[in-house]
Design an enzyme around this catalytic site. Sequence first.
Site, short mmCIF file in Angstrom:
data_model
loop_
_atom_site.label_atom_id
_atom_site.label_comp_id
_atom_site.label_asym_id
_atom_site.label_seq_id
_atom_site.Cartn_x
_atom_site.Cartn_y
_atom_site.Cartn_z
N SER A 1 -6.47 -20.07 5.71
CA SER A 1 -6.24 -20.74 6.98
C SER A 1 -7.18 -20.21 8.06
O SER A 1 -7.36 -19.00 8.21
CB SER A 1 -4.79 -20.54 7.44
OG SER A 1 -3.89 -21.09 6.50
N GLU B 1 3.29 -10.22 7.49
CA GLU B 1 3.13 -11.68 7.45
C GLU B 1 4.47 -12.35 7.29
O GLU B 1 4.79 -13.31 8.00
CB GLU B 1 2.20 -12.06 6.29
CG GLU B 1 2.06 -13.57 6.12
CD GLU B 1 1.24 -13.95 4.89
OE1 GLU B 1 0.62 -15.01 4.91
OE2 GLU B 1 1.24 -13.18 3.91
#
Length: 403
Positions: free
Chosen positions: A150, A233
């Site tokens: 990403s 994360e």
Amino acid sequence: MSNGADADRVAELAREVVADHDPKSVPIQEFLGACYDAGLSWVHFPEGLGGLGVSRGLQAVADRILQGAGSPVPLGLNPMGYGMAAPTIREHAQSDDVKKSWLRPLASTEDIWCQLFSEPGAGSDLAGLATSAVPDGDEWVINGQKVWTSLAHRARWGLLLARSNPDVPKHKGLTYFVIDMRGPGVETRPLRQLTGQAEFNEVYFTDARIPDAHRLGAVGNGWGVAMTTLMNERSALGGSGSRRGAGTIAEAVSLWASRPEQQTPVLRDRLTQLWLRAEAQRLTSERSRASAGVGGPGPEGSIGKMVGAELNQHIYQFCIDFLGPEGVLYHGYGTGRSEDDQEEGADTDWRGPIQQRFLRSRANTIEGGTSDVMRNILGERILGLPGDLRADAGMPWKEIPRG
């Protein structure tokens, strides 16, 4: 200092930042840089590194004041930077000078970050990755491919996990680096996804070079460093708004209120149940953050990630059902845009129509670790259940059969 005194200090600093750098009138990078200088980017970080050395749970005190004054949520502007890179840099970078050189521009969003973990042959089995890191003097030479990265097309820096020793078991032969995404030998190619956007990318490394000073952690301890990244994360992905009713559920409530003619008792009951689940997840995340103190999150962060991912999907499914026939009308997003548009980030803004957000939510139970992986982590590391059988346990990586 007591927790109450710490909270008062955090609140006072936040009000000072807002008074001196009104987020509604100054550039956002200036405002976020001021937050870093005041120690409000990550209040549990050490002083001088964007923090105050206080409890992680007090971040909510600062955020309520800063965001109440008009600040955007920094995690939304630099998700891999704030949620993953910053805590990994703080814990594993080789010197305070290196930490400072990366953290402030990360916090101000001048430098966008990405995460270079997954590969075509190493997704859920991350430790099976094949991208190689070969030492050459005081540098490392990188060759290989990463995928589903990403924001790689916008990133200044990337968190890279690579194989430095193929002769040992797969978890032990990894080393962790920070790589310059604009350096020679780094090629980024966008991948168009279901929504029409191209926020994901594949990245190729051809004799790319990294100075050893940009290594995080010891040679061969990349898996341990990666756990710092992954736990943070999952904590970031699983976190919800610190305010009651904030986050994704607020979008559903707003949509409901905007269309009274489409409201039914059945749909009202569904929305109520989703709101209760969102509130339970928010409180669970708050408790997890508070219990973490000044340290990093543990495997319990997988609870919020798993529940939050599935809840997002249910909320957006409700929104589509509530819209009725209108819910199927989606003309795509980002199609036909130029590469220049994409470079400016126009092609990666997920806050489009509700149909777009519904489509994007399909990835929530895959990205950052699938829900099946989350259940394995919770079963093994929280509940103490037996682990899965691993046929390649103890086998040198180079001897493991690969397709």
